[in-house]
Design an enzyme around this catalytic site. Structure first.
Site, PDB file in Angstrom:
ATOM      1  N   HIS A  30       0.829  -1.205   0.000  1.00 47.78           N
ATOM      2  CA  HIS A  30       0.000   0.000   0.000  1.00 47.78           C
ATOM      3  C   HIS A  30       0.867   1.260   0.000  1.00 47.78           C
ATOM      4  O   HIS A  30       1.314   1.712   1.046  1.00 47.78           O
ATOM      5  CB  HIS A  30      -0.906   0.004   1.228  1.00 47.78           C
ATOM      6  CG  HIS A  30      -1.810  -1.189   1.291  1.00 47.78           C
ATOM      7  ND1 HIS A  30      -1.365  -2.442   1.647  1.00 47.78           N
ATOM      8  CD2 HIS A  30      -3.137  -1.325   1.034  1.00 47.78           C
ATOM      9  CE1 HIS A  30      -2.379  -3.304   1.609  1.00 47.78           C
ATOM     10  NE2 HIS A  30      -3.458  -2.665   1.242  1.00 47.78           N
ATOM     11  N   GLU A 417     -17.585  -5.508  24.536  1.00 48.87           N
ATOM     12  CA  GLU A 417     -16.696  -6.667  24.598  1.00 48.87           C
ATOM     13  C   GLU A 417     -15.523  -6.551  23.633  1.00 48.87           C
ATOM     14  O   GLU A 417     -14.387  -6.890  23.979  1.00 48.87           O
ATOM     15  CB  GLU A 417     -17.467  -7.961  24.306  1.00 48.87           C
ATOM     16  CG  GLU A 417     -18.577  -8.283  25.289  1.00 48.87           C
ATOM     17  CD  GLU A 417     -19.896  -7.572  24.968  1.00 48.87           C
ATOM     18  OE1 GLU A 417     -19.940  -6.857  23.933  1.00 48.87           O
ATOM     19  OE2 GLU A 417     -20.864  -7.718  25.729  1.00 48.87           O
ATOM     20  N   HIS A 480     -28.127 -16.671  24.658  1.00 45.89           N
ATOM     21  CA  HIS A 480     -27.008 -16.478  25.582  1.00 45.89           C
ATOM     22  C   HIS A 480     -26.213 -17.752  25.849  1.00 45.89           C
ATOM     23  O   HIS A 480     -25.195 -17.699  26.521  1.00 45.89           O
ATOM     24  CB  HIS A 480     -27.535 -15.934  26.919  1.00 45.89           C
ATOM     25  CG  HIS A 480     -27.951 -14.500  26.866  1.00 45.89           C
ATOM     26  ND1 HIS A 480     -28.852 -14.026  25.937  1.00 45.89           N
ATOM     27  CD2 HIS A 480     -27.586 -13.414  27.603  1.00 45.89           C
ATOM     28  CE1 HIS A 480     -29.029 -12.723  26.115  1.00 45.89           C
ATOM     29  NE2 HIS A 480     -28.272 -12.331  27.115  1.00 45.89           N
TER      30      HIS A 480
END
Lengths: 679, 679
Positions: A30, A417, A480
């Protein structure tokens, strides 16, 4: 431009051309971002505090390239600024076995965190900044500023679009991390072309909403003075700072400002005209004028070395004034725990009462948290459920918040999270033996899969305290209840996935997890109570798997993990009533077991006996250790935990019946240990 | 309060008490949010357009409860508003096999998306809103507004903290989805206590930065008039609207405003005083005054039914005026493709040139994209790399953007994989046979693990076009090379994970993936070119695995996926030179193979022959189908793809040598097919 001296311009041009030459040599990479960002990189690195001769100096500034695909730029900097990368290394850019892989990897001096997966670097940087604040709050004393380093990070549009960076940035604003200075390369280009196709939000305003200080530099291509001013202003801020730098991607290339310069080498002609334009010989590659080396030596490296020496002297005096703290620091810098720490870990006997392993985890943390100041905990909300906060812990909060201090070691991550996972990596990368753990439900560790993978790839020994580890969580139901989660993480290289069955095994999980230097761990813990097992011990469980309950000449070996081990033990009686003899193996961590000697492993899982594995999650992958697998290959069910267990037949009878079928199936056959492989 | 009529108050109180009674009966669940949100729920649902007698009516309004733990509230609403949930169902809240599990699951009438994992619902809602805009743009005609429904969503602090919602919300602002109205329950409480511990950002400002219209209702507990006004204002906006509603969690409980009312049942005394306070008999449970049923019947259900009838009439006239469009709509509403669509799929012979499967995927899309108007594609940036955009596609963009229109079917998701995953689910949930696919690199599907899991759990048949599927991507290196990824997703129940080996297999992947009604798919595709195989066909590959190249009495079966199949074919020659006979099995999808007849499966993987599986990712899990596994149990390496393959020994010789060892290892043994299990 009047604000740029000719030597500075020469240095910047050298950075640019070294970078594009790498991409050209590899014919892969890049070039766009390095061309746009070389002026910024020059400004940051010229004033960066570090000493390549002592690359882990604890009070060095940290630099994170969050848009990791611009790595050619970073390799150019590492070379020019005295790190061990040679021109030969740069020529090997992106080649197999080279020291210059396609994205920055943390095992190279000068690179603290592995980046490339977008959004991670900026979030790691939040972790680095948290660790610095905590280290400074614990150890700085009047007249002894042992820690005052900054974390600089460069990020692009992609990083800003990723949710992980939103999570970490919001928390950084809340925590007022004014030691964090981020530069946003506002070049308006991603692989899809103009960012206008998908990214038209007001980034400045968003970061202000997070509580950041935001500065806009209009011309990042040439206006060094404004970049410098912004940086100096940022250093004085009482908040984290985002400096938005408008640049032109691939500046100087014939393709500048387009996505065609983002991820493909410059064409030969373009490279030549660029070199000519920048005053370099178009036929020469990897050219570094000696005066550039000299300039950075004088401006940055010599001062850095001196600062490191001064710090050493400061620490010497500090050691006399504060011998306890100094001792602790020295110990931590060596990456060692107090020699007797393992003796602090709680042990249990079968007479001790049944407790959830999440509760046993809390008890373990209670015994070691104050003893190990490098432990820095936290949770993505759910603290009251995952029991990750010790009673006396102080929250890590801004000193003026009234609800904690930077000396606190419990981080309220919020329901974030993925951000937490990336921040854990950053804290671990800071050094000083920081052991960062973060709590959430096991099922939601998956939200952080991108960060967990990088913990493993980079070797950050972070710990996930992952509670509510199965259908045993009951009523919350299938949304869950993890099914695939343990299989997922067991398939990741270099990560331990513990599922302890009782108190001794919980202690063992923490023992082994904390001892790791380069391997992260997930500790999966039950919501429901489990009995303390006869036959378990920290020592045995630390081997990853062991014979919990044995019998002479077993007809079957039943191996289980976590909450299923005690049920398996109960199935022994059911089987005994039918004259069947079973050995029970408790198997808290496959990764740790894999590291044991062949002899030990075969003593646990020998030839000649069929093996049944039992775990209330996907059986996927267990055939590495067992002949037959009892698991759950569908999503779970909402209901009271004991009823859900019964429904899925994870009962002594359910296990016994499958053990019988296993024996039957292998009757009369030569049974090899599944550990024996053809190659 | 003057703005609330007494019947409205009675209705609101009924919703509150029905909800807390469920939690009380289960002694599990979340009473706090329903108590705070009942007034809002009443205002939204009273004016909601739907007809429970025809729950899939395409022009119904959608309602998403993003804070899914408040599900008791939703069950109360579904009961009171004429859906099939009975009081008996409510009494079985959170019990095994009940219709009222612990979080909303999409298989119940009135629930379009499964929520609970935070941040997903609001992101699904963005997908629902996108689908509505697209459906309206394609089919509405002057005088015939077939589609003008709204998507309402309720979310809490937790949803706002999750990065997935940041990603989706930023995109919703960019796309100016003014059919999306979100209510933020600003109750300042999460499980960790006051949101001040981690969440102090300025949410209003952040959403303004995203390009949303933001309205603040100061008193969400009782001020119905303000809620109504805000809602009406939102309907007139030209942007998506966030209505921030300040509420008191557990309003009316003795514990109101604290986190103790968040996730645990009210104490008996508290429940009684609450009922008394609200004018209900404290000794009565699950009480619904008849006038509340009557009220909602009159205000909502009868009007809804009439609107549905009017729509049916409108569609009848439309069918005369626009028979083609009407036919297409009818077909889509039945969930059927044009009968001959499969014939459009490209087929290949070994004479066709070698191409990357990502390129073959593009060719497949080219042939079907215009033919199937329900296909709606997109990519999380990387479009030029994952080749997901067909040449003639129009971008899905606001009509005034100048770069596309709502009639476009290519979505520029930006670098937002998790947001994309959740939006795909929302698009699929809209109905009208929408088949949404999203592209990214396979490694970054992991960023979206939370959403992928919900695709599978909810049965949304979305498709991930996951390119750059292995070390074969080369120079980008280990940060981008998936290792655990296929194992991870194969361990998830109800998801197909394709890894096609050539053009025919790519067509088969799309065929089977698009035919699914309730199962999502990931199609893993190579960056590097692969030859067109002798012996492959759409029909054979559609079985998930098949014998590609056979031989009489093989000594070994070598099974491979994707890029390794052609190498395995080449290894046959190496083996033949040593007198070894090998059958080659191509194994594009284990999930599909599992669904075949036992007879077919055993014809592919019979008894008596040792089986070696070959895949350049983690071998984890392959032992379900093979005796020995050749894979990669470490992270990859940056370098030219052929060199990396050679380094890891994925060459004809490397495979042949492992095949020999496999034969040797099983020599003289009775070899059972790994498909044969004890139970």
């Amino acid at each position: 431009m009047s604000t740029v001296s000719s030597i500075e311009q020469l240095a910047i041009n050298t950075i640019k051309l070294l970078s594009v030459d790498q991409v050209n040599a590899a014919q892969s990479g890049h070039p766009g971002a390095p061309l746009g960002l070389a002026p910024l990189a020059h400004v940051i690195w010229k004033q960066l505090r570090f000493n390549p001769k002592n690359p882990t100096w604890i009070n060095r500034d940290r630099f994170v390239l969050s848009n990791g695909h611009s790595v050619a730029l970073l390799y150019s900097l590492l070379h020019l600024f005295g790190y061990s990368l040679t021109i030969e290394d740069l020529k090997q850019f992106r080649q197999l076995h080279s020291r210059t892989p396609g994205h920055p990897e943390a095992d190279l001096d000068g690179i603290d965190v592995t980046t490339g997966p977008l959004g991670q670097g900026i979030s790691n940087a939040v972790g680095l900044a948290i660790a610095q604040k905590n280290f400074a709050a614990r150890y700085n004393k009047p007249g002894f500023t042992l820690s005052d380093s900054f974390t600089y990070v460069v990020l692009g549009d992609g990083c800003l679009q990723e949710g992980v960076s939103s999570e970490a940035s919001s928390l950084a604003g809340h925590l007022k991390l004014n030691n964090l200075i981020a530069f946003y390369d506002d070049n308006h280009i991603t692989i899809d072309g103009d960012t206008n196709v998908s990214f038209t939000e007001d980034v400045n305003k968003r970061y202000e909403a997070y509580g950041w200080n935001v500065i806009h530099v209009q011309n990042g291509n040439t206006d060094l003075e404004s970049i410098r001013n912004a940086l100096e202003q940022a250093k004085k801020s009482d908040k984290p700072t985002l400096i938005r730098l408008t640049t032109i991607i691939g500046y100087g290339s014939l393709q500048q400002g387009t996505h065609s310069v983002h991820g493909a080498p410059l064409k030969a002609d373009d490279l030549k005209q660029l070199k000519s334009k920048l005053g370099f010989n178009p036929e020469e590659y990897f050219a570094v004028p000696q005066e550039v080396y000299d300039y950075y030596q004088k401006e940055t490296l010599t001062p850095g070395e001196l600062l490191n020496e001064e710090w050493n002297k400061l620490f010497e005096s500090y050691s006399k004034e504060y011998p306890t703290e100094a001792g602790e620091i020295s110990r931590r810098l060596k990456g060692e725990f107090p020699s007797d720490w393992v003796s602090k870990l709680p042990t249990y006997t079968p007479e001790d009462k049944a407790l959830a392993t999440r509760k046993l985890s809390e008890l373990t943390l209670e015994t070691i948290f104050d003893y190990l100041p490098e432990l820095i905990g936290g949770s993505a909300d759910l603290t009251g459920s995952n029991l990750t906060r010790t009673k006396e812990a102080t929250d890590f909060q801004p000193d003026d918040s009234g609800i904690g201090s930077y000396n606190g070691r419990y981080i309220r991550y919020g329901v974030r999270e993925h951000g937490m996972g990336a921040i854990l990596n950053g804290i671990a990368a800071f050094g000083a033996n920081y052991k960062a753990y973060g709590g959430t439900f096991l099922n939601f560790v998956s939200y952080a899969a991108g960060a967990v993978r990088l913990s493993a790839l980079s070797g950050h020994p972070v710990i996930w305290v992952a509670t509510h580890d199965s259908i045993g969580l009951g009523e919350d139901g299938p949304t869950h209840q993890p099914i695939e989660t343990l299989a997922h993480f067991r398939a990741v290289p270099n990560i331990k996935v513990w599922r302890p069955a009782d108190g001794n095994e919980v202690s063992a999980s923490y023992k082994v997890a904390l001892e790791q230097k380069h391997t992260p761990s997930i500790i999966a813990l039950s919501r429901q109570n489990l009995p303390q097992l006869e036959g378990s011990s920290i020592e045995k469980a630390s081997k990853g798997a062991y014979v919990l309950k044995d019998v002479e000449n077993p007809d079957v070996i039943i191996l289980g993990t976590g909450s299923e081990v005690s049920i398996a033990v109960d199935s022994v009686k059911v089987l005994a009533d039918k004259g069947i003899k079973a050995r029970i193996v408790s198997f808290p961590d496959t990764h740790t077991f894999d590291q044991q000697s062949e002899e030990y492993k075969l003593s646990v899982l020998p030839d000649g006996v069929p093996i049944l594995s039992v775990e209330v999650l996907s059986p996927f992958g267990w055939s590495k250790y067992s002949h037959e697998q009892f698991g759950i290959s569908r999503f779970g069910a909402s209901g009271k935990a004991p009823e859900v267990y019964k429904f899925f037949e994870f009962t002594p009878e359910g296990i016994a019946s499958r053990a019988e079928k296993t024996i039957e199936f292998y009757k009369g056959q030569q049974v090899k240990s599944p550990l024996k492989r053809a190659f």
